[in-house]
Scaffold this active site. Structure first.
Site, PDB file in Angstrom:
ATOM      1  N   SER A 183      48.141  38.028  36.669  1.00  0.00           N
ATOM      2  CA  SER A 183      48.299  39.473  36.875  1.00  0.00           C
ATOM      3  C   SER A 183      49.782  39.849  36.944  1.00  0.00           C
ATOM      4  O   SER A 183      50.640  39.001  37.231  1.00  0.00           O
ATOM      5  CB  SER A 183      47.633  39.810  38.210  1.00  0.00           C
ATOM      6  OG  SER A 183      48.023  41.074  38.671  1.00  0.00           O
ATOM      7  N   TYR A 238      46.574  37.555  47.534  1.00  0.00           N
ATOM      8  CA  TYR A 238      46.197  37.670  46.108  1.00  0.00           C
ATOM      9  C   TYR A 238      47.438  37.486  45.233  1.00  0.00           C
ATOM     10  O   TYR A 238      47.406  36.768  44.227  1.00  0.00           O
ATOM     11  CB  TYR A 238      45.537  39.036  45.876  1.00  0.00           C
ATOM     12  CG  TYR A 238      45.141  39.333  44.442  1.00  0.00           C
ATOM     13  CD1 TYR A 238      43.999  38.761  43.887  1.00  0.00           C
ATOM     14  CD2 TYR A 238      45.903  40.193  43.648  1.00  0.00           C
ATOM     15  CE1 TYR A 238      43.624  39.042  42.569  1.00  0.00           C
ATOM     16  CE2 TYR A 238      45.539  40.483  42.340  1.00  0.00           C
ATOM     17  CZ  TYR A 238      44.401  39.898  41.805  1.00  0.00           C
ATOM     18  OH  TYR A 238      44.032  40.179  40.502  1.00  0.00           O
TER      19      TYR A 238
END
Ligand code: NAP
Length: 277
Positions: A168, A181
């Site tokens: 990401s 995360y």
């Protein structure tokens, strides 16, 4: 009479001739068997669909039987060659069963897409419990490393393969409200590169895809209110939210022979993040 040298100049190379015929008769991922981890919704489903459209046979999987059944039904109705099974990638017995199922049904594994991820907590880093930390790092990082270890010997048996690791933009630019995360996604950048080095002698390529903001259940938690959405989009400098369908093509390309010289790369798929990373 033309000399041999003249013939070479006048005619396309054997490579080009074989490409001209193979484009007509063959899809780029024909005969390939793919495992896309977490492929019943969102980006994983979209990647699975595109791999199957490009000729691969795909074993769909995720934690919930109803999601597996729906995804299999959807893609089968589209005429694609898929089947499904349950797998919680964080559980060793499920990972083993997934690989066994692929081998029983299809006899080999050529492609692995490490896609599943969780982000159960949004808030300040220091409020993260040990349980949440272990869950995020366990599912998002450790399980994909262990899944890769299980699959590699089977790729070796067929002379090589291709692995995609889904990361990401947060891997490059962390956000203070979803720290664990971000840590997990940054770890995947390195996992991609280290695996690529380790597996290159086995003719297995490993590449990472760093997605921007894509319209899925996962991103809904971050963008479900207009103010939140604006803040996230500004922070990451993304011009618009992408659709899952915009993620499949690059994954299929990276698994195809056209990407044979691309290895160990982390490629950003974000619609342009205005150089803010
Ligand atoms: P999503 O909409 O939440 O879909 C996740 C898929 O994985 C579902 O099919 C889910 O099905 C499955 N799954 C979740 N946990 C699993 C587990 N432990 N074991 C096996 N399957 C599991 O997520 P997404 O947005 O498509 O994200 C896909 C990947 O792209 C992730 O790696 C994510 O970090 C990355 N990414 C997404 C965005 C974004 O904006 N959406 C941005 C950057 C990166 P079940 O619930 O049935 O298990």
């Amino acid at each position: 009479m033309f000399s041999k040298k003249m013939m070479l100049l006048l005619w396309p190379s054997n490579y080009h001739i074989s490409r001209m015929f193979s484009i007509e008769s063959k899809k780029v991922l024909d005969q390939q068997v793919a495992l896309v981890i977490g492929s019943t919704y969102g980006i994983g489903l979209s990647i699975a669909r595109r791999l199957a459209q490009d000729g691969a046979t795909v074993l769909l999987n995720s934690r919930k039987q109803e999601n597996v059944d729906r995804a299999v039904r959807e893609l089968t109705e589209e005429g694609l060659n898929v089947s499904g099974t349950i797998c919680h990638v964080g559980k060793a017995e499920d990972r083993e069963k997934l690989v066994e199922t692929a081998l029983q049904r299809y006899g080999k594994i050529n492609i692995l897409v490490c896609n599943a991820a969780v982000n159960p907590s949004v808030g300040p880093l220091l409020e993260t419990t040990e349980e949440i930390w272990n869950k995020v790092l366990g599912v998002n990082v450790t399980s994909h490393f262990l899944m890769t270890k299980l699959v590699v010997p089977h790729m070796q048996k067929v002379g090589g393969g291709s692995i995609i690791i889904c990361t990401s933009l947060v891997a490059f630019r962390p956000h203070p409200n979803f720290g664990p995360y971000c840590v997990s996604k940054t770890a995947l950048l390195s996992l991609t590169q280290v695996l690529a080095m380790a597996l290159q002698p086995m003719n297995i390529r490993v590449n990472g895809l760093a997605f921007g903001l894509i319209n899925t259940n996962l991103s809904d938690v971050l963008t479900n209110a207009p103010e939140k959405k604006k803040e996230i989009m500004t922070y990451y400098g993304v011009p618009r939210i992408g659709e899952p369908e915009e993620c499949g093509g690059i994954a299929s390309f990276l698994c195809s022979p056209d990407a044979s010289y691309i290895n160990g790369e982390n490629i950003t798929v974000s619609g342009g993040s205005h150089g803010r990373l």
